[in-house]
Design an enzyme around this catalytic site. Structure first.
Site, PDB file in Angstrom:
ATOM      1  N   GLY A  47       0.818  -1.201   0.000  1.00  0.00           N
ATOM      2  CA  GLY A  47       0.000   0.000   0.000  1.00  0.00           C
ATOM      3  C   GLY A  47       0.857   1.259   0.000  1.00  0.00           C
ATOM      4  N   SER A  48       0.383   2.290   0.664  1.00  0.00           N
ATOM      5  CA  SER A  48       1.067   3.583   0.615  1.00  0.00           C
ATOM      6  C   SER A  48       2.381   3.620   1.375  1.00  0.00           C
ATOM      7  CB  SER A  48       0.139   4.680   1.137  1.00  0.00           C
ATOM      8  OG  SER A  48      -0.916   4.895   0.230  1.00  0.00           O
ATOM      9  N   THR A  49       2.723   2.553   2.133  1.00  0.00           N
ATOM     10  CA  THR A  49       4.062   2.519   2.731  1.00  0.00           C
ATOM     11  C   THR A  49       5.124   2.431   1.637  1.00  0.00           C
ATOM     12  OG1 THR A  49       4.069   0.094   2.953  1.00  0.00           O
ATOM     13  CG2 THR A  49       3.184   1.375   4.799  1.00  0.00           C
TER      14      THR A  49
END
Length: 615
Positions: free
Chosen positions: A296-298
């Site tokens: 995801g956005s990590t």
């Protein structure tokens, strides 16, 4: 000569012949016996010597204790305790059948069960009756002096931390051999070498003489990088988060940024390593090392770091994310929760803009982007030495479709483990130097510089804005600058991405001015209404790091906020016991480069589309 004389002559002749034959036969028998005796005693003496010794001479193993495993502070987390096993020579016991009921009573076994086992092994000389029992109980059974019954010393593994460290340590089998986890990885080191002794027994089976053949070599002790205090704290907070959010499972990894040492690794659901038999196989899997998730956005800080290293952008480069969505082939990606307009590179991370990350990634050639992401350890095994560690999935550019690089830029289309995410964030916190993780205290793997130190510090400063101004305000720790990134990735199922099922992630480093810890939290499928990483996983980071920083005596790097909270009386439950602040001249001021203030997304915001939309 008359008839009577002829008969006497014939009888005398026959007697002599018979005597000769008898003498010859006796002579042959004597020669045969002498030859046989010579064969037995001279030519084939070894075989008969072994057969004779087998009746009264035995070689028995001398079991040795398995090495102790301790945490980094010397506290035992796996120890071997002495036990005893009762065994029997069925052949010998079956010659005294009247003692079998007495033995069954002493062992607490049904008589028919014991009789059946003995009859099945009636032609054998060894059979276990009870394994790993209290030595005092074993002594009582042996004291009955039932023919053929004896005991031998063994060891049983005990894990004081129980469920909290189950996935890290693993467990041993009934023969005290490592089966999973670090017990398996370091089995040869921990196991040692069994000794042997030769014993002489009388007809009653009692030992009358013994001779040491080979001394036992105890197993070596192992000191882990794990801190049991932080491990238990992480276990407790992750469990609370799963209960609160009605989640299916979760994982957490905490690493020492400078050394690559794993300080804590927790997975839920878990099992009790002291009673493995009742645990489902699925609960024994170390998900932080073996299970794959889309980050995801990590992923966005790694995308930005790659672009900065490739010199296709600077930290001041602007990106137009209007009108808040973008078509890529047959897919449409969106920013959550709204159109972010024109952002600088820091703002892309602060606002967690999918469109901003995609447009920045588009500036890099496919192979360059792939090489940078791969250099962070994605797509290759972490080389931690942990059994079964996964390399993840990072497709090569030759296998990409038109939208692959776009979706990978914000964390879809590639798969990694929580340990790999923690390793990558450790590299950002360590000035761009990637160090393979280790579970052994003092083991220093050689680091590899994957991005410039200046760029790594810039990205860490950008991630600070996620905590101060973005969607991870609940990750803040009073007295410390925190840098991190949230992630909310829709879960993939057999028919594609599943609506309403997410992995909530948070990855961060602290203290941001001089990172000590890199921490990753992944919570699987929260179903209590919240599913964003900033609302589900970020609070776990706060709770665990607040305690870990204090336990490891890490000095605060944000004295101003600590003093302000102290003066206002709004200190947290642990703020009053913060480690001693460093001298004023060494305190680093908080980063203030972000230009935008992002509100926390609503738990009921529009769901992101199948190929995008992470926060």
């Amino acid at each position: 000569m008359n008839k009577t004389g002829r008969n006497r002559t014939r009888n005398a002749f026959n007697l002599r012949q018979r005597l000769k034959w008898v003498g010859l036969a006796l002579g042959l028998c004597s020669v045969s016996l002498v030859g046989r005796a010579a064969y037995v005693q001279i030519i084939n003496s070894d075989f008969y010597q072994r057969q004779g010794e087998a009746r009264y001479l035995r070689e028995l193993p001398i079991n040795t204790s398995r090495g102790m495993i301790t945490d980094r502070n010397g506290e035992p987390v796996a120890v071997s305790t002495p036990v005893a096993s009762i065994w029997v020579n069925p052949q010998e016991l079956m010659r005294s059948p009247d003692r079998i009921p007495e033995l069954a009573t002493a062992l607490g076994m049904p008589l028919d069960e014991l009789s059946t086992k003995l009859s099945q092994k009636a032609d054998k000389e060894f059979m276990y009756l009870r394994r790993r029992i209290n030595p005092d109980d074993a002594e009582k059974v042996v004291a009955l002096k039932i023919p053929g019954v004896a005991s031998q010393r063994e060891f049983r593994r005990f894990y004081p931390q129980g469920e909290a460290m189950a996935h890290v340590l693993g467990f041993t089998n009934i023969d005290d051999r490592g089966q999973e986890g670090l017990e398996l990885a370091f089995d040869e080191w921990l196991r040692g070498k069994a000794g042997a002794k030769r014993v002489i027994r009388n007809r009653k089976g009692e030992t009358v003489e013994s001779d040491l053949l080979r001394a036992a070599e105890p197993g070596k002790d192992l000191t882990l990088s794990i801190d049991r205090r932080i491990q238990f704290l992480a276990f407790k907070e992750l469990r609370n988060a799963l209960i609160e959010n009605k989640a299916a499972g979760g994982s957490m990894v905490i690493m020492d940024v400078a050394t690559g040492e794993v300080l804590a690794m927790v997975n839920l659901p878990t099992y009790n390593p002291n009673a493995v038999g009742g645990a489902a196989p699925d609960t024994r899997r170390n998900r932080a090392v073996t299970d794959l998730v889309e980050p995801g956005s990590t992923m966005k800080p790694l995308t930005i770091a790659s672009a900065l290293q490739s010199a296709v952008v600077t930290k001041d480069t602007t990106v137009d994310t209007n009108p808040g969505y973008m078509a890529i082939g047959r897919y449409t990606i969106k920013d959550v929760p709204r159109n972010n307009g024109v952002l600088n590179v820091t703002g892309v991370i602060t606002r967690s803009s999918n469109i901003g990350a995609a447009k920045i990634a588009a500036k890099m050639p496919d192979q360059v982007f792939y090489d940078h992401v791969h250099s962070f350890g994605y797509g290759s095994a972490p080389h931690s030495g942990f059994p079964g560690e996964s390399a993840g999935v990072l497709p090569r550019p030759a296998r990409w479709s038109g939208s692959s690089k776009t979706t990978m830029s914000y964390g879809y289309g590639l798969n990694v483990t929580p340990l790999q995410i923690a390793t990558a964030y450790s590299a950002l916190g360590n000035g761009g130097k990637l160090i393979a993780p280790t579970f052994v205290k003092g083991q220093r793997n050689e680091g590899k510089q994957i991005i410039d130190e200046k760029i790594a510090k810039e990205v860490v400063a950008m991630m600070e804005t996620v905590v101060t101004q973005g969607g991870a305000k609940q990750a803040a720790v009073l007295g410390y600058h925190v840098a991190g990134k949230t992630g909310t990735a829709r879960k993939a199922g057999p028919g594609g991405y599943e609506r309403g099922h997410y992995n909530a992630l948070f990855a961060g480093v602290v203290p941001a001015s001089n990172p000590r810890f890199a921490t990753v939290i992944v919570i699987n499928d929260p179903q209590a209404g919240k599913y964003y990483g900033g609302l589900v996983s970020a609070p776990v980071f706060h709770n665990v790091m607040e305690g870990a920083l204090r336990l490891m005596d890490v000095p605060p790097d944000d004295i101003d906020s600590w003093l302000a909270a102290q003066q206002s009386g709004k200190m947290g439950h642990a703020a009053s016991s913060l480690p001693t602040p460093p001298p004023a001249e060494t305190v680093v001021a908080p980063d203030a480069a972000a230009e935008f203030d992002a509100a926390l997304p609503s738990a009921h915001a529009t769901l992101p589309p199948a190929q995008g939309g992470t926060q």
